[in-house]
Design a protein around this motif. Structure first.
Motif, PDB file in Angstrom:
ATOM      1  N   LYS A  74      75.625 -12.528 -22.303  1.00  0.00           N
ATOM      2  CA  LYS A  74      76.176 -13.864 -22.014  1.00  0.00           C
ATOM      3  C   LYS A  74      77.423 -13.763 -21.141  1.00  0.00           C
ATOM      4  N   GLU A  75      78.273 -12.785 -21.436  1.00  0.00           N
ATOM      5  CA  GLU A  75      79.489 -12.595 -20.646  1.00  0.00           C
ATOM      6  C   GLU A  75      79.145 -12.207 -19.208  1.00  0.00           C
ATOM      7  N   VAL A  76      78.161 -11.325 -19.040  1.00  0.00           N
ATOM      8  CA  VAL A  76      77.731 -10.915 -17.698  1.00  0.00           C
ATOM      9  C   VAL A  76      77.163 -12.123 -16.949  1.00  0.00           C
ATOM     10  N   GLU A  77      76.313 -12.885 -17.614  1.00  0.00           N
ATOM     11  CA  GLU A  77      75.720 -14.082 -17.000  1.00  0.00           C
ATOM     12  C   GLU A  77      76.799 -15.082 -16.584  1.00  0.00           C
ATOM     13  N   GLN A  78      77.747 -15.345 -17.463  1.00  0.00           N
ATOM     14  CA  GLN A  78      78.812 -16.308 -17.154  1.00  0.00           C
ATOM     15  C   GLN A  78      79.698 -15.826 -16.019  1.00  0.00           C
ATOM     16  N   ALA A  79      80.042 -14.549 -16.015  1.00  0.00           N
ATOM     17  CA  ALA A  79      80.867 -14.007 -14.935  1.00  0.00           C
ATOM     18  C   ALA A  79      80.118 -14.055 -13.603  1.00  0.00           C
TER      19      ALA A  79
ATOM     20  N   ALA B  93      77.718 -16.150 -12.743  1.00  0.00           N
ATOM     21  CA  ALA B  93      77.650 -17.550 -12.307  1.00  0.00           C
ATOM     22  C   ALA B  93      78.990 -17.992 -11.728  1.00  0.00           C
ATOM     23  N   TRP B  94      80.082 -17.563 -12.337  1.00  0.00           N
ATOM     24  CA  TRP B  94      81.417 -17.920 -11.839  1.00  0.00           C
ATOM     25  C   TRP B  94      81.629 -17.355 -10.435  1.00  0.00           C
ATOM     26  N   VAL B  95      81.288 -16.071 -10.233  1.00  0.00           N
ATOM     27  CA  VAL B  95      81.421 -15.444  -8.911  1.00  0.00           C
ATOM     28  C   VAL B  95      80.609 -16.224  -7.885  1.00  0.00           C
ATOM     29  N   LEU B  96      79.390 -16.593  -8.242  1.00  0.00           N
ATOM     30  CA  LEU B  96      78.527 -17.323  -7.309  1.00  0.00           C
ATOM     31  C   LEU B  96      79.084 -18.714  -6.993  1.00  0.00           C
ATOM     32  N   GLN B  97      79.622 -19.387  -7.984  1.00  0.00           N
ATOM     33  CA  GLN B  97      80.210 -20.710  -7.753  1.00  0.00           C
ATOM     34  C   GLN B  97      81.399 -20.614  -6.805  1.00  0.00           C
ATOM     35  N   VAL B  98      82.238 -19.615  -6.988  1.00  0.00           N
ATOM     36  CA  VAL B  98      83.391 -19.418  -6.104  1.00  0.00           C
ATOM     37  C   VAL B  98      82.898 -19.112  -4.683  1.00  0.00           C
ATOM     38  N   ALA B  99      81.926 -18.213  -4.584  1.00  0.00           N
ATOM     39  CA  ALA B  99      81.380 -17.846  -3.272  1.00  0.00           C
ATOM     40  C   ALA B  99      80.834 -19.078  -2.551  1.00  0.00           C
ATOM     41  N   LEU B 100      80.067 -19.874  -3.254  1.00  0.00           N
ATOM     42  CA  LEU B 100      79.473 -21.056  -2.625  1.00  0.00           C
ATOM     43  C   LEU B 100      80.533 -22.061  -2.207  1.00  0.00           C
TER      44      LEU B 100
ATOM     45  N   GLU C  11      83.120  -7.519 -14.539  1.00  0.00           N
ATOM     46  CA  GLU C  11      82.649  -8.439 -15.584  1.00  0.00           C
ATOM     47  C   GLU C  11      81.226  -8.932 -15.318  1.00  0.00           C
ATOM     48  N   ALA C  12      80.768  -8.813 -14.077  1.00  0.00           N
ATOM     49  CA  ALA C  12      79.488  -9.397 -13.671  1.00  0.00           C
ATOM     50  C   ALA C  12      78.397  -8.353 -13.462  1.00  0.00           C
ATOM     51  N   VAL C  13      78.586  -7.157 -14.028  1.00  0.00           N
ATOM     52  CA  VAL C  13      77.525  -6.154 -14.063  1.00  0.00           C
ATOM     53  C   VAL C  13      77.315  -5.730 -15.504  1.00  0.00           C
ATOM     54  N   GLY C  14      76.092  -5.334 -15.811  1.00  0.00           N
ATOM     55  CA  GLY C  14      75.805  -4.924 -17.184  1.00  0.00           C
ATOM     56  C   GLY C  14      74.676  -3.924 -17.257  1.00  0.00           C
ATOM     57  N   SER C  15      74.638  -3.238 -18.382  1.00  0.00           N
ATOM     58  CA  SER C  15      73.566  -2.306 -18.729  1.00  0.00           C
ATOM     59  C   SER C  15      73.210  -2.531 -20.192  1.00  0.00           C
ATOM     60  N   ARG C  16      72.167  -1.853 -20.638  1.00  0.00           N
ATOM     61  CA  ARG C  16      71.771  -1.996 -22.039  1.00  0.00           C
ATOM     62  C   ARG C  16      72.815  -1.428 -22.989  1.00  0.00           C
ATOM     63  N   THR C  17      73.600  -0.461 -22.514  1.00  0.00           N
ATOM     64  CA  THR C  17      74.677   0.080 -23.355  1.00  0.00           C
ATOM     65  C   THR C  17      75.986   0.066 -22.573  1.00  0.00           C
ATOM     66  N   ALA C  18      77.075  -0.065 -23.301  1.00  0.00           N
ATOM     67  CA  ALA C  18      78.402  -0.040 -22.676  1.00  0.00           C
ATOM     68  C   ALA C  18      78.664   1.316 -22.028  1.00  0.00           C
TER      69      ALA C  18
ATOM     70  N   ILE D   8      86.337  -4.068  -8.981  1.00  0.00           N
ATOM     71  CA  ILE D   8      87.297  -5.182  -9.022  1.00  0.00           C
ATOM     72  C   ILE D   8      86.964  -6.148 -10.154  1.00  0.00           C
ATOM     73  N   SER D   9      87.927  -6.993 -10.481  1.00  0.00           N
ATOM     74  CA  SER D   9      87.697  -8.076 -11.438  1.00  0.00           C
ATOM     75  C   SER D   9      87.330  -9.331 -10.664  1.00  0.00           C
ATOM     76  N   LYS D  10      86.792 -10.297 -11.381  1.00  0.00           N
ATOM     77  CA  LYS D  10      86.421 -11.548 -10.709  1.00  0.00           C
ATOM     78  C   LYS D  10      87.660 -12.282 -10.191  1.00  0.00           C
ATOM     79  N   GLU D  11      88.792 -12.172 -10.873  1.00  0.00           N
ATOM     80  CA  GLU D  11      90.005 -12.819 -10.362  1.00  0.00           C
ATOM     81  C   GLU D  11      90.529 -12.117  -9.112  1.00  0.00           C
ATOM     82  N   MET D  12      90.429 -10.788  -9.059  1.00  0.00           N
ATOM     83  CA  MET D  12      90.817 -10.077  -7.835  1.00  0.00           C
ATOM     84  C   MET D  12      89.991 -10.606  -6.667  1.00  0.00           C
ATOM     85  N   LEU D  13      88.695 -10.738  -6.892  1.00  0.00           N
ATOM     86  CA  LEU D  13      87.787 -11.262  -5.872  1.00  0.00           C
ATOM     87  C   LEU D  13      88.242 -12.635  -5.389  1.00  0.00           C
TER      88      LEU D  13
END
Length: 181
Positions: free
Chosen positions: A27-32, A34-41, A129-136, A154-159
């Protein structure tokens, strides 16, 4: 090496319906993402996406797919998106040299795509925050390897702050809303 709006492109790697439930902190990966994409758009940064074998892994999550133009959603069979000639050509044709990568899985498709982007002389930025794998552990190993090879982690805020470049604009006010407690 700061991100520049006019030179950036966001590449979303395989955030797909059948894979998402297996991703650590999905959920955190999905939300991050989506946030990156919204900012980009909002800022006019082109957004492209890939789907790995969609017949098996399903389509992109709806919350992500609705933020990617349909003509920019490309299917692939190789783990690295750049191994697909149509994807490599699509990215090259944008004439953008800074590629922001988000998606899953960090240690497979994201990592292999990042390595091929670096080999093709792109500047690569991976939003942690916007990448993920099955394990940390797999995510962390992938981030370490990508950074060792020259990717910027980078972090999404840095971006967002690098793209915005300054405060006092309508874009800054809209995007930064909620950052300050």
């Amino acid at each position: 090496m700061l991100l520049q709006l006019e030179n950036s492109l966001v590449l979303v790697i395989d955030i797909q319906q059948k894979l998402a439930p297996a991703i650590d902190q999905t959920k955190e990966v999905e939300q991050a993402a989506a946030w990156v994409l919204q900012v980009a758009l909002q800022l006019g940064v082109p957004v492209w996406g890939t789907e790995q074998y969609p017949i098996g892994l399903g389509p992109t999550l709806i919350s992500i797919a609705e933020l990617i133009p349909a003509k920019h959603m490309l299917h692939k069979m190789h783990f690295s998106a750049l191994k697909e000639a149509h994807i490599a050509a699509a990215i090259a044709n944008t004439n953008r040299k800074q590629i922001v990568v988000i998606g899953t899985e960090a240690h497979v498709c994201v990592l292999q795509t990042v390595f091929d982007l670096l080999a093709a002389n792109y500047q690569v930025f991976v939003v942690v925050e916007a990448v993920g794998s099955r394990t940390a552990d797999n995510k962390q190993l992938a981030l370490n390897r990508m950074q060792q090879q020259g990717a910027q982690i980078i972090s999404k805020e840095m971006l967002a702050f690098e793209w915005l470049n300054r405060s006092g604009t309508d874009s800054f006010r809209h995007i930064s809303k909620g950052w300050i407690v």
